[in-house]
Enzyme design. Structure first.
Site, PDB file in Angstrom:
ATOM      1  N   GLY A  27       0.825  -1.199   0.000  1.00 14.86           N
ATOM      2  CA  GLY A  27       0.000   0.000   0.000  1.00 14.86           C
ATOM      3  C   GLY A  27       0.857   1.245   0.000  1.00 14.86           C
ATOM      4  N   ASN A  28       0.263   2.362  -0.365  1.00 16.38           N
ATOM      5  CA  ASN A  28       0.975   3.631  -0.368  1.00 16.38           C
ATOM      6  C   ASN A  28      -0.008   4.783  -0.398  1.00 16.38           C
ATOM      7  OD1 ASN A  28       0.495   3.852  -3.432  1.00 16.38           O
ATOM      8  ND2 ASN A  28       1.772   2.020  -3.274  1.00 16.38           N
ATOM      9  N   SER A  44       9.394   3.099  -1.738  1.00 18.75           N
ATOM     10  CA  SER A  44       9.093   1.750  -2.213  1.00 18.75           C
ATOM     11  C   SER A  44       9.628   0.690  -1.262  1.00 18.75           C
ATOM     12  CB  SER A  44       9.709   1.551  -3.603  1.00 18.75           C
ATOM     13  OG  SER A  44       9.478   0.246  -4.076  1.00 18.75           O
ATOM     14  N   GLY A  45       8.752  -0.231  -0.844  1.00 22.21           N
ATOM     15  CA  GLY A  45       9.176  -1.421  -0.119  1.00 22.21           C
ATOM     16  C   GLY A  45       9.638  -1.223   1.307  1.00 22.21           C
ATOM     17  N   SER A  74       7.629   5.092  -4.261  1.00 25.59           N
ATOM     18  CA  SER A  74       6.765   3.944  -4.542  1.00 25.59           C
ATOM     19  C   SER A  74       6.735   3.628  -6.034  1.00 25.59           C
ATOM     20  CB  SER A  74       5.343   4.250  -4.057  1.00 25.59           C
ATOM     21  OG  SER A  74       4.420   3.317  -4.567  1.00 25.59           O
ATOM     22  N   ASP A  76       4.230   2.803  -7.539  1.00 29.08           N
ATOM     23  CA  ASP A  76       2.948   3.305  -8.038  1.00 29.08           C
ATOM     24  C   ASP A  76       2.941   4.822  -8.208  1.00 29.08           C
ATOM     25  OD1 ASP A  76       1.436   0.816  -8.106  1.00 29.08           O
ATOM     26  OD2 ASP A  76       1.587   0.842  -5.922  1.00 29.08           O
ATOM     27  N   HIS A  95      -3.501   3.862  -2.216  1.00 28.30           N
ATOM     28  CA  HIS A  95      -3.639   2.585  -2.913  1.00 28.30           C
ATOM     29  C   HIS A  95      -3.402   1.467  -1.919  1.00 28.30           C
ATOM     30  CE1 HIS A  95      -3.334  -0.715  -5.632  1.00 28.30           C
ATOM     31  NE2 HIS A  95      -2.014  -0.813  -5.565  1.00 28.30           N
ATOM     32  N   HIS A  97      -4.184  -3.060  -1.125  1.00 26.62           N
ATOM     33  CA  HIS A  97      -4.637  -4.364  -1.617  1.00 26.62           C
ATOM     34  C   HIS A  97      -5.520  -4.979  -0.527  1.00 26.62           C
ATOM     35  CE1 HIS A  97      -2.120  -4.805  -5.288  1.00 26.62           C
ATOM     36  NE2 HIS A  97      -1.436  -3.852  -4.671  1.00 26.62           N
ATOM     37  N   ASP A 120     -23.374   7.011   2.178  1.00 24.70           N
ATOM     38  CA  ASP A 120     -22.804   8.083   2.995  1.00 24.70           C
ATOM     39  C   ASP A 120     -21.449   8.554   2.464  1.00 24.70           C
ATOM     40  OD1 ASP A 120     -24.842   8.370   4.849  1.00 24.70           O
ATOM     41  OD2 ASP A 120     -23.975   6.943   6.271  1.00 24.70           O
ATOM     42  N   HIS A 169      -6.361  -5.792 -10.208  1.00 23.63           N
ATOM     43  CA  HIS A 169      -5.298  -5.174  -9.419  1.00 23.63           C
ATOM     44  C   HIS A 169      -5.787  -4.865  -8.006  1.00 23.63           C
ATOM     45  CE1 HIS A 169      -1.902  -1.886  -9.427  1.00 23.63           C
ATOM     46  NE2 HIS A 169      -1.969  -2.550  -8.286  1.00 23.63           N
ATOM     47  N   TYR A 227     -24.649  16.783   8.615  1.00 29.11           N
ATOM     48  CA  TYR A 227     -24.126  15.746   9.513  1.00 29.11           C
ATOM     49  C   TYR A 227     -22.986  16.314  10.356  1.00 29.11           C
ATOM     50  CZ  TYR A 227     -21.727  11.495  11.026  1.00 29.11           C
ATOM     51  OH  TYR A 227     -21.117  10.517  11.763  1.00 29.11           O
TER      52      TYR A 227
END
Length: 235
Positions: A27-28, A44-45, A74, A76, A95, A97, A120, A169, A227
């Site tokens: 994720g990032n 990255s990583g 990243s 991405d 992003h 997974h 919502d 993806h 709200y």
């Protein structure tokens, strides 16, 4: 450089782990300083447990050139940059997974708006992109991923639909800030889980009416929102 934005982006990335959205390093999150034309993104990583604000990487919005940081950005990054170029008004991109949203993406399915919990936060069914062509995959793959998301949103307000599933993806979300983008990733995962459970209980699930969708979405968003508490009341 951009110390406050680095801190916010780091906080948003750590939130992915807090929300159980990013196992391992999957994720990032990024954030943008539009006035400077610079984007801050997770390296990255790098494991979340070790992540610090100073580890964030700064790149140029125009071409992705690294400006500051000891790590590579990243993988991405180009997807994030393409979303900033395409979606005016967003300040953060996330992003993940995450389990249920990624399952919908792998099944090439939209997430139907079955109920008001979904309404919502997302103004209708959450779309799934088309699959990338072999040429797009072999070319500038990460940039093309951003392009196919932008293509999917042609004519759609990305601030009313702050999330998408990339076919095969996983999910991308965005918001006015990096922290909001991470929150929207959590909201997307929860409504994906609800949709999956609904489809098990009622295989021919029925989406809520447009009228009810509008009532729920706009009571939280936009000029008519009521709200929560007024800003003055919270201070």
């Amino acid at each position: 450089m951009l110390d406050s934005l680095k801190k916010a982006v780091c906080q948003a990335n750590l939130a992915l782990r807090e929300y159980n959205l990013a196992p391992f390093t999957w994720g990032n999150v990024s954030g943008i300083d539009i006035s400077e034309g610079l984007v801050v993104i997770k390296p990255s990583g790098v494991a979340y447990d070790a992540l610090q604000p100073e580890d964030m990487v700064v790149v140029r919005l125009s071409d992705g050139t690294p400006v500051e940081g000891k790590y590579k950005p990243s993988t991405d990054t180009e997807t994030h940059l393409e979303l900033y170029r395409s979606f005016k008004g967003i300040g953060g991109v996330a992003h993940t997974h995450s389990l249920y949203a990624t399952a919908f993406a792998q099944a090439r399915l939209t997430i139907p708006c079955y109920g008001t919990t979904h309404a919502d936060y997302f103004f209708g069914s959450i779309p799934c992109t088309r699959e990338l062509s072999d040429q797009e995959i072999d070319g500038a793959y990460e940039k093309e991923t951003g392009c196919v998301i932008a293509e999917t949103f042609c004519g759609t307000d990305p601030l009313k639909m702050p999330g998408v599933l990339v076919a095969g993806h996983g999910p991308f979300t965005w918001g006015e800030t990096a922290v909001q983008a991470a929150l929207n990733a959590a909201y997307l995962e929860e409504v994906a889980r609800l949709a999956w459970m609904t489809s098990l209980l009622a295989q021919q699930g029925v989406c809520i009416s447009q009228h009810l969708l509008e009532r729920h979405f706009f009571r939280k968003h936009g000029s008519t929102a009521y709200y929560g508490q007024d800003k003055e009341d919270k201070e």
